[in-house]
Design an enzyme around this catalytic site. Structure first.
Site, PDB file in Angstrom:
ATOM      1  CD  GLU A   1      -4.427  -7.939   1.114  1.00 34.53           C
ATOM      2  OE1 GLU A   1      -3.210  -7.685   1.183  1.00 34.53           O
ATOM      3  OE2 GLU A   1      -5.312  -7.281   1.721  1.00 34.53           O
TER       4      GLU A   1
ATOM      5  CD  GLU B   1      -2.871  -1.415   2.255  1.00 35.00           C
ATOM      6  OE1 GLU B   1      -3.541  -2.477   2.310  1.00 35.00           O
ATOM      7  OE2 GLU B   1      -2.988  -0.494   3.083  1.00 35.00           O
TER       8      GLU B   1
END
Ligand code: G3I
Length: 351
Positions: free
Chosen positions: A252, A137
């Site tokens: 994910e 991220e």
């Protein structure tokens, strides 16, 4: 591996293998050890596992120099025993930097703590784990010209911290495949358009600088409250990333529901349809090699936060209505339409 009487693969693992791909889930060894039904489903459906928490910096080194390796060691023992592979999630993430390390990094402006973290973790797991989210991220458009997220890493080391971390990992784990993992890339929303653009530019800069980036992790946290998946833009984005020579993994996958008051069957249908729409675009790109869900069962999901903390006993008591139903199995480990959506999309995918 699970096949139907029709000869068609019935397990996600078998459906993925049909086109040379793989399927898996995030996991916590404590849950696998304590729940035989979950364990059996993971062994049947998965060939890859991602430690949901245990390999993160704040989990593995809560105090300077004192490491908690057991949960990762145990997960590797389980995966080895079942011929599975494990993803290295994650070396550097702004949300899981131990507070002691953040303090030292900000005060000393010294890369040392990161070098020691990488050296320790990659010395122990660099062989057993060959796919690593080196950076998790890195983007948060709106703070920095290039869309990079404000973090201790950016503040102290500047935008070059990503190349530096990748090169550090390459030296310490020369055979491992190194990745950057990101979310918010699929919907027809201004923020997600900007994230696709910034991530493509970041990958282009890293490749131009000769940084050892092998693959891209696309988290795939879908959300029924976000409107339409932009199939064209997302498909084009995947093709541009593939054209830069990277392999891609959906790392994910899960679905955040919007309306928990609707009948359960309708909720499960909406979730399955969104997953099928998404994976039909993603898996049409040959560079997309794997699909990892962020959990197997609604019994344990960050989208129903409390499940993580309240032991299994209370979980089952939690009403079907309360839980987010964004994973392939319900809390009683019954297959849901989402399982079929993933399986059918895998079987329909080009090699
Ligand atoms: O294991 C301890 C337990 O011993 C303790 O009693 C309990 C109470 O504090 O905490 C437990 O640790 C929690 C851990 O999850 C295990 O459940 C941590 O506090 C909690 O912070 C941790 O949350 C994880 C979160 O990342 C932060 O690391 C979630 O499980 C995990 O699902 C979530 O996953 C992230 C991906 O890594 C990156 N992408 C987004 C995704 C969702 O946020």
């Amino acid at each position: 591996m699970g096949f139907r009487k029709s000869g068609l693969p019935s397990s996600l693992a078998a459906a993925a293998a049909d086109t040379g791909r793989y399927c898996g889930t995030s996991a916590q060894i404590e849950q696998i050890d304590g729940q035989p039904d979950l364990r059996a489903a993971i062994v049947r459906e998965c060939t890859w596992l991602t430690p949901e928490y245990a390999l993160k910096w704040d989990a593995i080194e809560p105090k300077p120099g004192s490491h908690l390796f057991t949960p990762v060691d145990d997960l590797l023992r389980f995966s080895d025993a079942h011929g599975m592979k494990v993803r290295g999630h994650t070396l550097l993430w702004h949300r899981t930097v131990p507070s002691w390390a953040e303090r030292i990094l900000r005060e000393s402006k010294d890369w040392g703590p990161i070098h020691r973290h990488f050296s320790t973790v990659l010395a122990r797991y660099g062989q057993a784990i060959d796919q690593w989210d080196v950076i998790n991220e890195p983007l948060e458009p709106g703070h920095h010209g290039d869309g990079l997220r404000r973090s201790v890493f950016l503040d102290v080391f500047g935008p070059d911290y990503i190349r530096r971390a990748l090169e550090e990992a390459r030296i310490l784990a020369p055979t491992a495949r190194l990745m950057v993992n990101e979310y918010g890339l699929e919907y027809d929303l201004p923020d997600e358009r900007s994230r696709r653009h910034c991530l493509l530019k970041l990958v282009e800069r890293l490749k131009a600088a000769g940084a050892p980036l092998d693959g891209l992790g696309i988290q795939g946290h879908l959300d029924l409250g976000k409107g339409k998946i932009d199939a064209t833009a997302f498909g084009d984005f995947l093709a541009e990333i593939a054209a830069l020579g990277l392999f891609i993994v959906i790392t994910e996958l899960d679905v955040r529901e919007a309306d928990r008051q609707a009948p359960v069957a309708a909720r499960d249908r909406r979730v399955a349809d969104e997953v099928r729409r998404y994976l039909d675009v993603a898996l049409a790109q040959p560079a997309v090699r794997g699909v990892i869900t962020w959990g197997m069962t609604d019994r344990h999901s960050w989208l129903s936060p409390s499940t993580a903390d309240e032991g299994h006993a209370t979980d089952t008591a939690r009403t079907t209505r309360d839980r987010n139903r964004g994973l392939p199995f319900d809390a009683a480990m019954h297959r849901k339409p989402m399982h079929s959506a993933i399986r059918e999309s895998l079987l329909a995918a080009p090699r």
